[in-house]
Design an enzyme around this catalytic site. Structure first.
Site, PDB file in Angstrom:
ATOM      1  CG  HIS A  34     -36.619 -33.927  25.848  1.00 46.42           C
ATOM      2  ND1 HIS A  34     -37.385 -34.922  26.411  1.00 46.42           N
ATOM      3  CD2 HIS A  34     -36.245 -34.380  24.629  1.00 46.42           C
ATOM      4  CE1 HIS A  34     -37.473 -35.931  25.552  1.00 46.42           C
ATOM      5  NE2 HIS A  34     -36.787 -35.631  24.473  1.00 46.42           N
ATOM      6  CE  LYS A  51     -35.407 -38.711  23.118  1.00 54.69           C
ATOM      7  NZ  LYS A  51     -36.720 -38.272  22.634  1.00 54.69           N
ATOM      8  CE  LYS A  89     -10.457 -22.410   3.320  1.00 55.53           C
ATOM      9  NZ  LYS A  89     -10.486 -22.263   1.880  1.00 55.53           N
ATOM     10  CG  ASP A 106      -8.478 -24.275  -0.916  1.00 53.15           C
ATOM     11  OD1 ASP A 106      -9.259 -25.200  -1.203  1.00 53.15           O
ATOM     12  OD2 ASP A 106      -8.701 -23.454   0.000  1.00 53.15           O
TER      13      ASP A 106
HETATM   14  P1  NAP Z   1     -13.056 -14.298   1.143  1.00 48.67           P
HETATM   15  O1  NAP Z   1     -11.741 -14.428   1.783  1.00 48.67           O
HETATM   16  O2  NAP Z   1     -14.237 -13.864   1.953  1.00 48.67           O
HETATM   17  O3  NAP Z   1     -12.909 -13.264  -0.111  1.00 48.67           O
HETATM   18  C1  NAP Z   1     -14.033 -12.857  -0.837  1.00 48.67           C
HETATM   19  C2  NAP Z   1     -13.580 -12.058  -2.055  1.00 48.67           C
HETATM   20  O4  NAP Z   1     -14.741 -11.755  -2.832  1.00 48.67           O
HETATM   21  C3  NAP Z   1     -12.939 -10.719  -1.691  1.00 48.67           C
HETATM   22  O5  NAP Z   1     -11.932 -10.423  -2.616  1.00 48.67           O
HETATM   23  C4  NAP Z   1     -14.115  -9.760  -1.833  1.00 48.67           C
HETATM   24  O6  NAP Z   1     -13.739  -8.452  -2.105  1.00 48.67           O
HETATM   25  C5  NAP Z   1     -14.807 -10.344  -3.034  1.00 48.67           C
HETATM   26  N1  NAP Z   1     -16.186  -9.932  -3.140  1.00 48.67           N
HETATM   27  C6  NAP Z   1     -17.223 -10.298  -2.362  1.00 48.67           C
HETATM   28  N2  NAP Z   1     -18.359  -9.713  -2.790  1.00 48.67           N
HETATM   29  C7  NAP Z   1     -18.020  -8.954  -3.868  1.00 48.67           C
HETATM   30  C8  NAP Z   1     -18.758  -8.106  -4.743  1.00 48.67           C
HETATM   31  N3  NAP Z   1     -20.074  -7.942  -4.608  1.00 48.67           N
HETATM   32  N4  NAP Z   1     -18.095  -7.498  -5.745  1.00 48.67           N
HETATM   33  C9  NAP Z   1     -16.775  -7.669  -5.902  1.00 48.67           C
HETATM   34  N5  NAP Z   1     -16.012  -8.453  -5.105  1.00 48.67           N
HETATM   35  C10 NAP Z   1     -16.637  -9.081  -4.103  1.00 48.67           C
HETATM   36  O7  NAP Z   1     -13.506 -15.661   0.457  1.00 48.67           O
HETATM   37  P2  NAP Z   1     -12.579 -16.823  -0.147  1.00 48.67           P
HETATM   38  O8  NAP Z   1     -12.338 -17.856   0.863  1.00 48.67           O
HETATM   39  O9  NAP Z   1     -11.415 -16.206  -0.828  1.00 48.67           O
HETATM   40  O10 NAP Z   1     -13.577 -17.446  -1.232  1.00 48.67           O
HETATM   41  C11 NAP Z   1     -13.905 -16.721  -2.412  1.00 48.67           C
HETATM   42  C12 NAP Z   1     -14.770 -17.582  -3.311  1.00 48.67           C
HETATM   43  O11 NAP Z   1     -14.038 -18.703  -3.743  1.00 48.67           O
HETATM   44  C13 NAP Z   1     -15.978 -18.187  -2.580  1.00 48.67           C
HETATM   45  O12 NAP Z   1     -17.068 -17.358  -2.724  1.00 48.67           O
HETATM   46  C14 NAP Z   1     -16.201 -19.536  -3.246  1.00 48.67           C
HETATM   47  O13 NAP Z   1     -17.232 -19.462  -4.199  1.00 48.67           O
HETATM   48  C15 NAP Z   1     -14.896 -19.803  -3.943  1.00 48.67           C
HETATM   49  N6  NAP Z   1     -14.245 -21.001  -3.358  1.00 48.67           N
HETATM   50  C16 NAP Z   1     -14.102 -22.077  -4.180  1.00 48.67           C
HETATM   51  C17 NAP Z   1     -13.482 -23.212  -3.721  1.00 48.67           C
HETATM   52  C18 NAP Z   1     -13.354 -24.377  -4.627  1.00 48.67           C
HETATM   53  O14 NAP Z   1     -12.794 -25.391  -4.205  1.00 48.67           O
HETATM   54  N7  NAP Z   1     -13.820 -24.284  -5.859  1.00 48.67           N
HETATM   55  C19 NAP Z   1     -12.998 -23.285  -2.410  1.00 48.67           C
HETATM   56  C20 NAP Z   1     -13.153 -22.182  -1.587  1.00 48.67           C
HETATM   57  C21 NAP Z   1     -13.785 -21.044  -2.091  1.00 48.67           C
HETATM   58  P3  NAP Z   1     -13.540  -7.386  -0.909  1.00 48.67           P
HETATM   59  O15 NAP Z   1     -12.130  -7.574  -0.426  1.00 48.67           O
HETATM   60  O16 NAP Z   1     -13.776  -6.093  -1.579  1.00 48.67           O
HETATM   61  O17 NAP Z   1     -14.566  -7.693   0.128  1.00 48.67           O
END
Ligand code: NAP
Length: 512
Positions: free
Chosen positions: A111, A136, A282, A318
């Site tokens: 290990h 192992k 991404k 997405d």
């Molecule tokens: P990201 O690129 O990190 O963007 C996050 C976004 O949230 C930014 O616009 C950020 O604003 C904002 N934010 C974070 N904290 C905040 C706060 N306290 N108040 C106001 N705005 C805030 O993330 P992403 O990949 O776009 O994902 C965003 C969300 O989408 C995830 O949290 C997830 O829940 C959801 N999502 C869903 C799916 C689905 O299939 N349903 C898939 C992927 C993601 P700033 O620019 O000001 O930081």
């Protein structure tokens, strides 16, 4: 075969759990007698044992809990051999001082909790000189490539060799070691009782990843990201494979931000057929693919890499998943699903906002972006050629569709919402992309106001379903995937396949 490690302080507990494991189909159980508070009574533990056992007594310098002297430890291992244990685990430095006797098989082990040494083959050669039945070698993975080296070593071994890596980066080798020739892998009784870094539970290894069914023909897929431990993608993709009887496994692959391209090249030698891609890869993943479709090129980010005609293709599921979720919500609300001219307010300017914004613009909607960080929001609005509203004034924007693409309201911040209830108008369709929890505060407020709503699960399952189709060529069992996710989320068990998801195959295994 899966060897389940059991470590309890009392004889009665270890024997009770041993029986419980046997009733769940366990075929081999490792008795970690170093966990016992009193001197282990090997005769008692082995008498009427319900499965074959490995007896292990790990000293503290090897991260075990043995409290006695080394002499006492060796005598316990000898006692296990005399009592006829199926296997004893002997560390390489003591293996030569314990003689072979009877039918007990010798697992000669090494290990390393710090690293996966370069000289794996030398270590293997040294262990093979200690009269092993099984070698192992378990080491810490510090990079995805450590798994690849380990699995190559297991494949090349002439003596049966259990070899995998520990740590979160090591999951892939824990699951694929059987395919490389390892006679068994190790699992813990439950996730809370992990006995080595990154150890998976018996339920995960058996029901979620179906270790015992993985062969050289099994196709391997995974989700790459960092962090990755909480990803629900393995849960629903593996459930879909199981439901349709597809010979494939889907693994969580933690790939650090700075190691993406090197890791993907290393994983190539394991024959991985496709990836879901999540934060932070991404955008960077586009540098790895051989080709991509026009929409993904426009969005500038992909959530899927799949092999087609020997080439890596990137795409973004997405955007289309979100469009389908929105349009099915519009239809359910009794209206048309036509997006042309619809006024849409997008909260957020991250990756999801960008993908959804592009798709909506392409479908003719009138989009407004608002974001907490003004510059980021303005930049995305300029890129999409749409309107921008300041975060402070977002409540004054009138819209027919409101989409939350921020992480506000996501677990564990359940009491937060990005949009005050009194800003909602009752005909607005509210779509929250957050899917954990399913019922966000924003959706609750929207329903109380009488607004039609769409939850993030609708998008999450659809984007996974489209990936599944690209990976396998089969139609995804979307309802089953949704049900699996909902059940797991409500049980707050995000990774382990629920007991009720066992297939008839699983049940018959336990009867063997
Ligand atoms: P990201 O690129 O990190 O963007 C996050 C976004 O949230 C930014 O616009 C950020 O604003 C904002 N934010 C974070 N904290 C905040 C706060 N306290 N108040 C106001 N705005 C805030 O993330 P992403 O990949 O776009 O994902 C965003 C969300 O989408 C995830 O949290 C997830 O829940 C959801 N999502 C869903 C799916 C689905 O299939 N349903 C898939 C992927 C993601 P700033 O620019 O000001 O930081």
């Amino acid at each position: 075969m899966i060897c389940v490690s059991l470590g309890r302080t009392r004889h009665s507990s270890i024997m009770e759990e041993h029986r419980a494991l046997a009733s769940k189909g366990a075929e081999l159980v490792e008795l970690r007698v170093d966990y016992m508070r009193k001197k282990p009574d090997i005769g008692l533990l082995l008498k009427e044992r319900p499965t074959p056992v490995v007896v292990t007594c790990r000293r503290r310098s090897d991260r075990g809990r043995w409290f006695g002297t080394e002499e006492q430890r060796l005598s316990i291992l000898r006692e296990a051999i005399i009592a006829g244990a199926e296997y004893v685990d002997l560390e390489d430095d003591i293996a030569k001082s314990i003689r072979r006797y009877g039918k007990t098989k010798r697992i000669v082990s090494y290990h390393n909790f710090e690293e996966t040494p370069i000289e794996l083959y030398d270590i293997h050669r040294r262990l093979s000189q200690c009269d092993p039945d099984v070698i192992k070698i378990v080491t810490m993975a510090n990079s995805p490539g450590d798994n690849v080296r380990m699995l190559e070593m297991v494949s090349a071994a002439q003596v049966p060799t259990v070899g995998f890596c520990m740590g979160e980066l090591g999951t892939i080798s824990r699951i694929l070691c059987g395919r490389a020739g390892s006679p068994f892998t190790y699992a813990s009784f439950s996730r809370e009782r992990e006995m080595a870094p990154g150890q998976l539970s018996y339920a995960e290894v058996r029901n979620l990843y179906r270790f015992n069914k993985i062969t050289k023909d099994t196709k391997v897929f995974g989700v790459i990201g960092d962090p990755i431990a909480q990803s629900k993608s393995p849960l629903i993709h593996n459930a879909a494979f199981r439901k349709l009887g597809i010979d494939a496994v889907y693994l969580p692959l933690r790939v650090p931000a700075d190691g993406l391209l090197a890791s993907l090249k290393e994983y190539d030698s394991l024959g991985i057929s496709g990836y879901s891609v999540t934060i932070p890869h991404k955008e960077a993943v586009l540098q790895f693919c051989d080709s991509l479709d026009a929409e993904t090129d426009e969005i500038g980010a992909a959530n899927t890499l799949y092999k087609s005609d020997g080439e890596w293709k990137a795409t973004n599921t997405d955007a289309s998943a979100a469009m389908e979720a929105i349009q099915s919500g519009m239809l359910k609300a009794g209206g048309s699903h036509e997006l042309v001219g619809r006024k849409v307010l997008i909260l957020g300017a991250g990756g999801v906002a960008r993908a959804i914004g592009y798709a909506l613009q392409n479908d003719g909607a009138t989009v407004t972006i608002t974001n907490r960080s003004r510059d980021r929001g303005k930049a995305l609005a300029a890129e999409l050629k749409c309107q921008f509203a300041s975060w402070e004034n977002r409540g004054a924007e009138s819209c027919e569709i409101l989409i939350n693409c921020t992480s506000v309201g996501m677990h564990p911040n359940l009491n937060e919402t990005p949009f005050e209830p009194n800003w909602l108008s009752d005909s607005t369709l509210v779509f929250d992309t957050v899917y954990n929890p399913e019922q966000t505060l924003l959706l609750k407020h929207a329903r109380e106001r009488g607004c039609p709503t769409v939850g993030g699960i609708e998008m999450f399952v659809r984007q996974a379903g489209r990936q599944f189709e690209l990976f396998t060529g089969e139609s995804p069992p979307l309802d089953y995937m949704t049900e699996t996710l909902r059940r797991a989320m409500s049980a707050a068990r995000m990774v382990v396949a629920p007991e009720s998801e066992k297939t008839e195959d699983d049940e018959s295994e336990s009867d063997d």
